[in-house]
Write a protein that holds these residues in place. Structure first.
Motif, PDB file in Angstrom:
ATOM      1  N   GLU A 150     -79.819 -21.950  43.068  1.00 44.04           N
ATOM      2  CA  GLU A 150     -80.571 -20.692  43.104  1.00 44.04           C
ATOM      3  C   GLU A 150     -81.100 -20.428  44.520  1.00 44.04           C
ATOM      4  OE1 GLU A 150     -83.525 -20.192  40.061  1.00 44.04           O
ATOM      5  OE2 GLU A 150     -84.290 -18.343  40.980  1.00 44.04           O
ATOM      6  N   ARG A 151     -81.586 -21.476  45.171  1.00 43.76           N
ATOM      7  CA  ARG A 151     -82.130 -21.317  46.530  1.00 43.76           C
ATOM      8  C   ARG A 151     -81.032 -20.826  47.482  1.00 43.76           C
ATOM      9  NH1 ARG A 151     -82.568 -23.070  51.249  1.00 43.76           N
ATOM     10  NH2 ARG A 151     -81.062 -24.749  50.984  1.00 43.76           N
ATOM     11  N   LEU A 195     -78.242 -19.226  46.740  1.00 42.56           N
ATOM     12  CA  LEU A 195     -77.836 -17.852  46.418  1.00 42.56           C
ATOM     13  C   LEU A 195     -78.864 -16.856  46.986  1.00 42.56           C
ATOM     14  CD1 LEU A 195     -76.535 -18.269  42.757  1.00 42.56           C
ATOM     15  CD2 LEU A 195     -75.172 -17.700  44.762  1.00 42.56           C
ATOM     16  N   ARG A 196     -80.142 -17.205  46.891  1.00 45.26           N
ATOM     17  CA  ARG A 196     -81.192 -16.314  47.401  1.00 45.26           C
ATOM     18  C   ARG A 196     -81.212 -16.258  48.918  1.00 45.26           C
ATOM     19  NH1 ARG A 196     -84.147 -14.367  43.515  1.00 45.26           N
ATOM     20  NH2 ARG A 196     -84.273 -15.528  41.563  1.00 45.26           N
ATOM     21  N   SER A 197     -80.897 -17.400  49.554  1.00 43.78           N
ATOM     22  CA  SER A 197     -81.034 -17.456  51.010  1.00 43.78           C
ATOM     23  C   SER A 197     -79.993 -16.592  51.724  1.00 43.78           C
ATOM     24  CB  SER A 197     -80.962 -18.893  51.509  1.00 43.78           C
ATOM     25  OG  SER A 197     -79.625 -19.334  51.396  1.00 43.78           O
ATOM     26  N   ARG A 198     -78.958 -16.190  51.004  1.00 40.81           N
ATOM     27  CA  ARG A 198     -77.987 -15.282  51.624  1.00 40.81           C
ATOM     28  C   ARG A 198     -78.661 -13.944  51.961  1.00 40.81           C
ATOM     29  NH1 ARG A 198     -72.780 -15.676  47.545  1.00 40.81           N
ATOM     30  NH2 ARG A 198     -72.058 -17.729  48.166  1.00 40.81           N
ATOM     31  N   GLY A 199     -79.671 -13.608  51.152  1.00 37.37           N
ATOM     32  CA  GLY A 199     -80.466 -12.413  51.420  1.00 37.37           C
ATOM     33  C   GLY A 199     -79.728 -11.093  51.279  1.00 37.37           C
ATOM     34  N   GLU A 223     -78.111 -10.157  48.291  1.00 36.48           N
ATOM     35  CA  GLU A 223     -77.817  -9.756  46.919  1.00 36.48           C
ATOM     36  C   GLU A 223     -79.041  -9.335  46.130  1.00 36.48           C
ATOM     37  OE1 GLU A 223     -74.534 -11.897  45.086  1.00 36.48           O
ATOM     38  OE2 GLU A 223     -74.510 -13.023  46.966  1.00 36.48           O
ATOM     39  N   THR A 224     -78.825  -8.444  45.181  1.00 36.36           N
ATOM     40  CA  THR A 224     -79.920  -7.963  44.350  1.00 36.36           C
ATOM     41  C   THR A 224     -80.321  -9.063  43.368  1.00 36.36           C
ATOM     42  OG1 THR A 224     -78.401  -7.171  42.669  1.00 36.36           O
ATOM     43  CG2 THR A 224     -79.004  -5.605  44.408  1.00 36.36           C
ATOM     44  N   GLU A 225     -81.518  -8.916  42.812  1.00 32.34           N
ATOM     45  CA  GLU A 225     -82.004  -9.863  41.811  1.00 32.34           C
ATOM     46  C   GLU A 225     -81.012  -9.930  40.640  1.00 32.34           C
ATOM     47  OE1 GLU A 225     -84.499 -11.884  42.089  1.00 32.34           O
ATOM     48  OE2 GLU A 225     -84.378 -12.672  40.047  1.00 32.34           O
ATOM     49  N   ILE A 265     -77.954 -11.972  41.547  1.00 36.51           N
ATOM     50  CA  ILE A 265     -78.281 -13.413  41.580  1.00 36.51           C
ATOM     51  C   ILE A 265     -78.354 -13.967  40.155  1.00 36.51           C
ATOM     52  CG2 ILE A 265     -80.087 -15.095  42.167  1.00 36.51           C
ATOM     53  CD1 ILE A 265     -80.631 -13.284  44.665  1.00 36.51           C
ATOM     54  N   ARG A 266     -79.044 -13.209  39.283  1.00 31.74           N
ATOM     55  CA  ARG A 266     -79.131 -13.617  37.866  1.00 31.74           C
ATOM     56  C   ARG A 266     -77.720 -13.748  37.269  1.00 31.74           C
ATOM     57  NH1 ARG A 266     -82.913 -16.194  36.287  1.00 31.74           N
ATOM     58  NH2 ARG A 266     -84.462 -15.895  37.875  1.00 31.74           N
TER      59      ARG A 266
END
Ligand code: 5GP
Length: 207
Positions: free
Chosen positions: A131-132, A134-138, A140-142, A145-146
């Motif tokens: 998850e970290r 995927l988020r760190s790419r910055g 993508e929308t929530e 990511i979900r």
């Protein structure tokens, strides 16, 4: 006789870094060849014909299936993806290890058709780390990511189909680990076969 190469299947969660591992493996060692898949999905920005994929229509894809031109194929998110047969067979017979970066259905079919192939699943050390990353790419929308995390959950169901799980916490370590798996399995069966042949010949005199 020249040694045949090993057919290596690499799968993994989106965000696990399997693309980076494959690129590094090819850069670092000469003995690998990467199979370029054929797909009916439309190219994304940045996709290059003949580098990322061979992009074809559904009709062309189905024609290739009918001609037995694919080693395996699967449908994924409504599109066809498949491995062109000729390239893989040629490289294996030249002694190169061929890498297929494919999803699980394809991996399962490859294992059925080629029991000696090696199936490797690449994963980050934990779901939290996935998850970290995927988020760190910055980018993508929530929701996206979900979606990717939900997909990872689906993919985790098939993880036990694979021969090896490689945990990607350090790129170089991970690349060497994959290479080590190949080296070991390359030597082992060949040595065994050579030994058996030799032993049989020696024992022939006692017949
Ligand atoms: P993408 O559309 O994101 O490039 O790829 C979607 C999925 O299709 C990924 O999991 C990728 O590994 C898989 N894939 C790519 N090429 C092939 C192929 O030739 N055969 C199969 N079975 N899957 C593939």
């Amino acid at each position: 006789m020249a040694k045949k190469g090993i057919l290596l299947v690499i799968s993994g969660f989106s965000g696990a870094g399997k693309g980076t591992i494959v690129n590094r493996l090819i850069e670092k060692y000469d003995e690998y060849a990467l199979s370029i898949s054929m797909t009916s999905r439309a190219p994304r920005p940045g996709d290059v014909e003949g580098v990322n994929y061979f992009f074809v229509s559904r009709e062309e894809f189905e024609k290739t299936i009918a001609e037995n031109g694919l080693l395996e194929y699967a449908q994924y998110c409504g599109n066809y993806y498949g491995t062109p047969r000729a390239f893989v067979e040629k490289k294996l017979s030249e002694g190169r290890n061929v890498i297929l970066e494919i999803e699980i259905q394809g991996a399962t079919n490859i294992k059925k058709a080629f029991p000696e192939s090696l199936l490797i699943f690449v994963t980050p050390p934990s779901a939290e780390e996935l998850e970290r990353r995927l988020r760190s790419r910055g980018t993508e929308t929530e929701e996206a990511i979900r979606g990717r995390l939900a997909r990872a959950h689906e993919e985790s169901v098939g993880m036990d189909t694979y021969d090896f799980i490689v945990i990607n916490d350090d790129l170089e370590k991970c690349v060497d680990e994959v290479h080590g798996i190949i080296e070991t399995s390359r030597k082992q069966p060949v040595r065994m076969q050579d030994f058996i042949e030799d032993m049989k010949k020696q024992l022939d005199v006692y017949r």
